[in-house]
Design a protein around this motif. Structure first.
Motif, PDB file in Angstrom:
ATOM      1  N   TYR A  72       0.859  -1.173   0.000  1.00  0.00           N
ATOM      2  CA  TYR A  72       0.000   0.000   0.000  1.00  0.00           C
ATOM      3  C   TYR A  72       0.900   1.229   0.000  1.00  0.00           C
ATOM      4  CZ  TYR A  72      -3.301  -3.435   1.825  1.00  0.00           C
ATOM      5  OH  TYR A  72      -4.064  -4.548   1.996  1.00  0.00           O
ATOM      6  N   ARG A 131      -1.240   1.877   6.242  1.00  0.00           N
ATOM      7  CA  ARG A 131      -1.394   0.468   5.866  1.00  0.00           C
ATOM      8  C   ARG A 131      -0.097  -0.196   5.431  1.00  0.00           C
ATOM      9  NH1 ARG A 131      -6.639  -0.411   2.196  1.00  0.00           N
ATOM     10  NH2 ARG A 131      -6.381  -2.500   3.044  1.00  0.00           N
ATOM     11  N   TYR A 159       3.379  -1.895   5.263  1.00  0.00           N
ATOM     12  CA  TYR A 159       4.199  -2.557   6.281  1.00  0.00           C
ATOM     13  C   TYR A 159       5.286  -3.350   5.572  1.00  0.00           C
ATOM     14  CZ  TYR A 159       4.818  -4.143  11.131  1.00  0.00           C
ATOM     15  OH  TYR A 159       5.278  -4.366  12.403  1.00  0.00           O
ATOM     16  N   ALA A 185     -10.394   2.859   2.079  1.00  0.00           N
ATOM     17  CA  ALA A 185      -9.585   1.746   1.581  1.00  0.00           C
ATOM     18  C   ALA A 185      -8.877   2.086   0.268  1.00  0.00           C
ATOM     19  CB  ALA A 185     -10.455   0.514   1.396  1.00  0.00           C
ATOM     20  N   ASN A 186      -9.347   3.139  -0.411  1.00  0.00           N
ATOM     21  CA  ASN A 186      -8.710   3.527  -1.673  1.00  0.00           C
ATOM     22  C   ASN A 186      -7.653   4.610  -1.502  1.00  0.00           C
ATOM     23  OD1 ASN A 186      -9.960   1.821  -3.465  1.00  0.00           O
ATOM     24  ND2 ASN A 186     -11.748   3.157  -3.680  1.00  0.00           N
ATOM     25  N   ARG A 215      -2.772   0.706 -10.168  1.00  0.00           N
ATOM     26  CA  ARG A 215      -2.243  -0.355  -9.309  1.00  0.00           C
ATOM     27  C   ARG A 215      -1.712  -1.517 -10.136  1.00  0.00           C
ATOM     28  NH1 ARG A 215      -3.176  -0.901  -3.199  1.00  0.00           N
ATOM     29  NH2 ARG A 215      -1.161  -1.747  -3.707  1.00  0.00           N
ATOM     30  N   LYS A 233       0.660  -1.426 -12.170  1.00  0.00           N
ATOM     31  CA  LYS A 233       1.285  -1.049 -13.436  1.00  0.00           C
ATOM     32  C   LYS A 233       2.276   0.096 -13.264  1.00  0.00           C
ATOM     33  CE  LYS A 233      -2.248  -2.650 -16.594  1.00  0.00           C
ATOM     34  NZ  LYS A 233      -3.596  -2.278 -17.031  1.00  0.00           N
ATOM     35  N   GLY A 292       5.865  -4.682 -12.368  1.00  0.00           N
ATOM     36  CA  GLY A 292       5.510  -5.905 -13.081  1.00  0.00           C
ATOM     37  C   GLY A 292       6.607  -6.477 -13.951  1.00  0.00           C
ATOM     38  N   ASP A 297       9.911  -8.632 -14.731  1.00  0.00           N
ATOM     39  CA  ASP A 297      10.565  -9.797 -14.166  1.00  0.00           C
ATOM     40  C   ASP A 297      11.814  -9.369 -13.388  1.00  0.00           C
ATOM     41  OD1 ASP A 297      10.737 -12.708 -14.093  1.00  0.00           O
ATOM     42  OD2 ASP A 297      12.638 -12.349 -15.117  1.00  0.00           O
ATOM     43  N   ALA A 300      15.013  -9.683 -15.205  1.00  0.00           N
ATOM     44  CA  ALA A 300      15.055  -8.718 -16.307  1.00  0.00           C
ATOM     45  C   ALA A 300      15.503  -7.351 -15.790  1.00  0.00           C
ATOM     46  CB  ALA A 300      13.680  -8.623 -16.962  1.00  0.00           C
ATOM     47  N   ASP A 303      -7.690  -4.033  -2.709  1.00  0.00           N
ATOM     48  CA  ASP A 303      -9.003  -3.412  -2.617  1.00  0.00           C
ATOM     49  C   ASP A 303      -9.591  -2.994  -3.956  1.00  0.00           C
ATOM     50  OD1 ASP A 303      -9.307  -3.302   0.365  1.00  0.00           O
ATOM     51  OD2 ASP A 303      -7.460  -2.158   0.148  1.00  0.00           O
ATOM     52  N   THR A 362      14.392  -7.997 -23.570  1.00  0.00           N
ATOM     53  CA  THR A 362      14.068  -8.782 -22.386  1.00  0.00           C
ATOM     54  C   THR A 362      12.569  -8.674 -22.109  1.00  0.00           C
ATOM     55  OG1 THR A 362      16.186  -8.068 -21.561  1.00  0.00           O
ATOM     56  CG2 THR A 362      14.751  -9.202 -20.019  1.00  0.00           C
ATOM     57  N   GLY A 404       8.801  -9.222 -20.243  1.00  0.00           N
ATOM     58  CA  GLY A 404       8.280  -9.234 -18.886  1.00  0.00           C
ATOM     59  C   GLY A 404       7.732 -10.608 -18.551  1.00  0.00           C
TER      60      GLY A 404
END
Lengths: 562, 291, 252
Positions: free
Chosen positions: A55, A60, A62, A210-211, A229, A231, A261, A263, A266, C156, C236, C238
């Protein structure tokens, strides 16, 4: 933040890095910018992350990377000043003018806010917003964060957060710039607790529950421009932030672009190659597997290679409920070959051999070695102890590790070590994502359990009382941290004694002795004081290893060709 | 023919694994700490993953195990799991398929729906979810779950999904066979369902069952390797080709030899078994005769 | 040896459950006033409306298949639901963080709805799929509209939008490999069948068998090793490129 299993990051191959000990500090970046005057403003820093943050909501997060990123967005009451020259971190007031004033035997802590701190819309940060922010810790929507607010604040029974309009009586705000916390126990290092990002201001008008992670309202040097989120997260300058009010951070780059996102290997390769796209980049996770043998032979990379000495410890818990014989536990202490075990985790770069539970960077650390100091172990001594244990010794033991190659390789080395003293080990690989949640449940006990622990702030009070307080086992059956199930009345009493001490130096000395007392029970095998290694792009300057968060500190970062 | 020779060869290797490894002197789980460098991640000394006279196929990085021994023993695991789960799934599939096809009516309906559900399930997801449940149910107070018990769990997991294919096939064949004259004849002569099922129908189903069995073995080996690759199959340090590949995938840039040897061997094994399965089909099923 | 006559009744009996309407009277799916084909009397239908009858049966058959598909999906979703609750993981505990007190754990459980019975939770999930749900007790609630698959405990966000976010990549992979395997697979299959026994047949069949026998994760790494690291033709990625489908598809 704690128990962050980034250990797994250093895959065995990862660290085919033969660097000399002196190369450990990030000499390149530290040296060039500490000369002063050479800092260039502007540019976009790219932050390559394999996955999203847990988060960014300050109450939130941790994880080490979440805390570290939030420090660019959010200012907490206190904070760690980490100079570019790499000298030791120093606790200072961040939102507050100083590190707080304790009264009533460390049970009341009062902070005065600095004037002139503003949110991204130019409105002033008030103590009411800090109170509201800390109250969010109690909501059932604001999950995942640390539990210190619940643990330390007085009169919290039945309180469920500020969303239904209720407020907490133990946080007092006599005016817009003063805030006092009334605690249910003396906490001598409470001002180190408040250095975690959750002890910060959230404006009620902009709270999206929560958002809030995506809609965070910043008062730090950067603010969220866009956040998809999983990305991409783009941070831009908060134009209302002023250097004059901030003793911790600079605002050098124009933009921080978190790309998620990719690897992990990579990311490592891209940074190693240092092509045009990677020159302005840093990485979130420590170096993973792949072709680091090549890095070892490339001196040009050493200036971009950073070793972060974390205050964390990697250890093997011996279950006191099932391995009842003390000589057998001592035999295990002596038999483990820490050299091959460390090799499985990545070798030298993973950390130094440990003989204590308090790492050298933790206040209260005392240097001692009760068992063999030979990293290859002492099989002869171990065999003698096993003979002494006789028929009381348990000859088949289970060993729980994460189901990753690194960890199962580690398990194999333990199995090989203990086979030499006649103990058969059954390896139990446990789902990595749920590892700690499963092992913290007292229903899931194994004889030997791999564990790591990164303290939330570098004080023994965040290590020993949490990991070895036997009284906790019954109180928190589903989130027990005493994985060795040590319930030694003498240890429990000493933990309670030290908690009452108001002299922090006396408390630290007592903690050092307690560490030694705990190891006499042989309930844990301290394995390594954990290090993390990361690469940065060729243009990235002003990075400091942050030993508090075990991350690269972004506070002073700048780009050469910005 | 070649496929038969290769398959037999692999089976012989698996059977005589202890003999084969006794020559080199390194077992599958005895680390050679002198062959790896603990300071750089237990990485093997020497080139090509530490291939030497002492370690014919090199050394496993991270643990220092002899790769030759691990592969020979790993072959054993793969074949045992492949064959045993093929036997289990074929037996279950034949019984269910016979029952569904012969009795028809609501029994057939019910069994077919169950087959639909099993075939419709995301198998990998299911097994990943089920493995920890099963192993925690079977674990003992001391010692967790032993490696052999995990093998049993693996066989159960694979068979739990594989039987439905065989059952479908057998049901279809039974449906057409039971209308044949010889079945009618024995029914008129007063034979009970047991006699008709096992003495009349089953012998005629031999060919399709053999074919499905022969093709199930390589499929199961592949599934087993995939499950071990995903970390829910064979438990380390039990050697297995799939988990070897899993471990090797993390070293594939620094130590490609480690990946290629078990990968290519697994390919040859599965290919030979597939060819053998095709051969069995060609021999037993005249309609698919190719040459 | 085949004697067609005596077998007829058996075949008829076999087919009956699927094709013949139950004599017990019209079921709800049976009444289709808009088509105007519904026969008023049994005898009339048998006598005059044979074409309408097959059309009618086809429709009924489709409805039956669709219904049974829906039931199977329902059963699978219920079993999947059960399995994930049988797992030794606890989302409330994961969200609670370390040093989680019993009171806080109970509060988070209630917030996530995990304190309710499994049946209730499953019913809420099913109902929410069509009717939508709201989550959270904060001033700003999280809205999850049809088709609502719930929200992620982790970030969420509604699960459906997360799925849709991944969908383009999956689709491009599926379409791309479908094109390859259709062209190569069907092409080779046809050629192999026409020129049975020729070298091209043997090559195609061998290729297909090799394709089937390959381990996707092994080939993926192999291709990455060759194309990305050795020849540096591709950047490379993903994710590991999935090209095995083209090989295995040629089996047809």
């Amino acid at each position: 933040m704690m128990r962050r299993t980034r250990a797994a990051a250093l895959l065995a191959t990862a660290t085919a890095l033969v660097f000399s000990a002196t190369a450990c500090s990030s000499s390149g970046s530290g040296g060039s910018s500490s000369g002063g005057g050479s800092v260039v403003k502007g540019g976009t820093l790219t932050y390559l992350a394999p996955s999203d943050f847990d988060y960014t909501d300050p109450q939130r997060t941790y994880t080490t990377e979440g805390q570290s990123m939030d420090e660019e967005l959010v200012r907490s009451l206190t904070g760690w000043q980490e100079p570019v020259d790499g000298s030791a971190p120093k606790l200072v007031g961040d939102l507050a003018t100083n590190t707080g004033v304790a009264s009533d035997g460390d049970t009341v802590w009062t902070f005065t806010l600095r004037p002139g701190i503003k949110y991204q819309d130019g409105t002033a940060v008030t103590s009411y917003d800090v109170k509201y922010g800390v109250e969010r810790f109690f909501s059932s929507d604001i999950t995942g964060g640390p539990g210190y607010a619940q643990e330390f604040l007085a009169d919290t029974t039945g309180y469920t957060g500020p969303f239904q309009g209720k407020s907490l009586s133990s946080i007092v705000t006599p005016n817009a710039s003063t805030i006092s916390f009334h605690l249910n126990q003396p906490v001598a290092d409470f001002n180190e607790t408040t250095a975690m990002v959750g002890w910060s201001a959230v404006p009620k008008a902009h709270d999206t529950g929560a958002n809030y992670s995506t809609g965070l309202w910043a008062d730090g040097p950067y603010q969220i421009q866009s956040y998809q989120r999983g990305k991409e997260l783009i941070l831009v300058k908060n134009k209302y932030w002023s250097q004059a009010t901030d003793p911790i951070r600079n605002q050098n780059v124009d933009e921080i672009d978190v790309k998620m996102g990719m690897d992990r290997s990579a990311i490592d390769q891209e940074l190693e190659a240092d092509g045009t796209s990677a020159q302005d980049s840093i990485q979130e996770w420590p170096l993973a597997g792949s072709d680091l043998t090549q890095i070892a032979n490339d001196p040009a990379l050493k200036s971009r290679y950073h070793v972060i000495k974390s205050p964390g410890i990697s250890y093997l818990a011996q279950n006191m409920n099932t391995i009842k014989s003390l000589p057998e536990r001592e035999a295990i202490e002596d038999a483990i070959n820490k050299e091959t075990a460390r090799g499985a985790f990545g070798g030298q770069a993973y950390g130094d051999y440990a003989t204590t539970m308090l790492a050298p960077g933790v206040d209260g650390h005392k240097d001692f070695s009760l068992y063999t100091s030979n990293p290859q172990g002492d099989i002869a001594a171990a065999k003698a102890l096993m003979a002494q244990a006789g028929p009381a010794a348990v000859k088949t033991l289970s060993l729980a590790v994460e189901n990753t190659t690194t960890q199962t390789n580690f398990a194999d080395t333990v199995k090989a070590s203990l086979a030499q003293i006649g103990i058969t080990v059954n390896v139990v690989p446990v789902d990595q994502a749920n590892y700690f949640a499963i092992l913290d449940n007292t229903k899931n006990q194994y004889d030997l359990t791999w564990m790591d622990w990164i303290p939330d702030w570098p004080n023994a009070s965040t290590v020993l009382p949490i990991l070895f307080n036997g009284a906790q086992i019954k109180q928190l059956p589903q989130s027990n941290q005493d994985i060795s199930y040590l319930n030694d009345p003498a240890v429990n009493a000493q933990i309670a004694n030290i908690a009452k001490m108001t002299d922090i130096n006396a408390a630290n000395t007592a903690y050092g002795n307690l560490d030694e007392q705990i190891l006499k029970d042989a309930s844990v095998v301290p394995l390594f004081y954990m290090n993390f290694s990361e690469l940065s792009g060729g243009n990235v300057q002003g990075l400091t290893p942050d030993p508090i968060n075990a991350e690269l500190n972004l506070a002073h970062v700048w780009l050469k060709n910005g | 023919m070649v496929s038969l020779v290769i398959t037999v060869l692999f089976i012989l290797i698996a059977v005589f694994a202890p003999v084969l490894t006794s020559f080199s002197g390194w077992g599958p789980v005895s680390p050679d700490n002198s062959a790896i460098n603990p300071n750089i991640g237990n990485f093997p000394y020497g080139s090509f993953g530490g291939i030497s006279l002492k370690h014919l196929l090199g050394v496993e990085p991270g643990t220092g195990f002899d790769l030759y021994a691990r592969i020979v023993y790993g072959m054993r695991t793969s074949l045992i799991v492949g064959f045993v789960s093929a036997v289990v799934s074929t037996v279950v599939g034949v019984v269910v398929g016979l029952a569904a096809g012969y009795f028809g009516g609501w029994i057939d309906n019910l069994l077919c729906r169950i087959m639909d559900i099993v075939l419709g399930f995301p198998q990998l997801l299911f097994i990943i979810a089920l493995s920890p449940v099963l192993s925690s149910a079977l674990s003992t107070a001391h010692g967790g779950t032993s490696e052999n018990l995990r093998l049993v769990i693996l066989v159960i997991n694979i068979s739990a999904f594989a039987w439905a294919y065989t059952a479908r096939l057998v049901r279809g064949q039974t449906l057409s066979l039971r209308e044949r004259e010889f079945v009618d004849a024995s029914r008129i002569m007063g034979a009970g369902p047991g006699h008709i099922l096992f003495k009349q129908l089953l012998p005629n189903l031999w060919a399709p069952i053999m074919i499905s069995f022969a093709l199930a073995v390589p499929t199961n080996i592949t599934t087993e390797a995939a499950l071990s690759y995903l970390g829910v199959g064979v438990v380390p340090p039990n050697p297995d080709l799939g988990s070897l590949l899993n471990a090797a995938s993390e070293y594939f840039l620094t130590d490609p030899t480690y990946l290629f040897i078990p990968g290519i061997l697994l390919l040859i094994l599965v290919l030979a078994l597939n060819l053998l399965g095709d051969g069995v089909r060609d021999a037993l099923d005249p309609r698919s005769n190719r040459s | 040896m085949r004697l067609p006559e005596p077998r007829q009744p058996h075949r008829h009996r076999l087919n009956r459950p699927r094709w013949e309407p139950r004599p017990a009277g019209p079921s709800p799916t049976y009444v289709i006033p808009s088509t105007g084909h519904y026969p008023p009397a049994h005898s009339e239908r048998e006598a005059d409306q044979a074409p309408a009858r097959t059309e009618h049966h086809m429709f009924r058959y489709l409805i039956r298949r669709l219904l049974s598909a829906a039931v199977i999906i329902l059963v699978i979703s219920a079993i999947t639901f059960l399995i994930f609750f049988a797992l030794p993981s606890n989302p409330a505990l994961l969200a609670c963080g370390k040093t989680c007190s019993a009171a806080r754990l109970a509060q988070i459980k209630a917030g996530m709805g995990l304190d309710q019975s499994l049946a209730t939770q499953y019913w809420e999930f099913l109902k929410g799929f069509f009717a939508g749900r709201t989550f959270g007790d904060a001033s700003v609630k999280i809205q999850c509209n049809f088709p609502c698959l719930g929200i992620s405990f982790k970030d969420d966000t509604p699960v459906f939008s997360t799925l849709m976010g991944r969908f383009p990549a999956d689709l491009s992979l599926a379409l791309g490999s479908a094109v390859i395997f259709l062209v190569v697979g069907v092409g080779l299959g046809v050629v192999a069948a026409v020129k049975k026994g020729s070298w091209i047949d043997k090559l195609a069949v061998t290729g297909a068998l090799v394709g089937v026998s390959l381990q996707i994760y092994f080939v993926g790494l192999l291709l990455m090793y060759v194309f990305v690291d050795k020849w540096q033709i591709l950047p490379t990625p993903g994710y590991v490129p999935i090209t095995r489908t083209s090989a295995s598809g040629s089996r047809g």
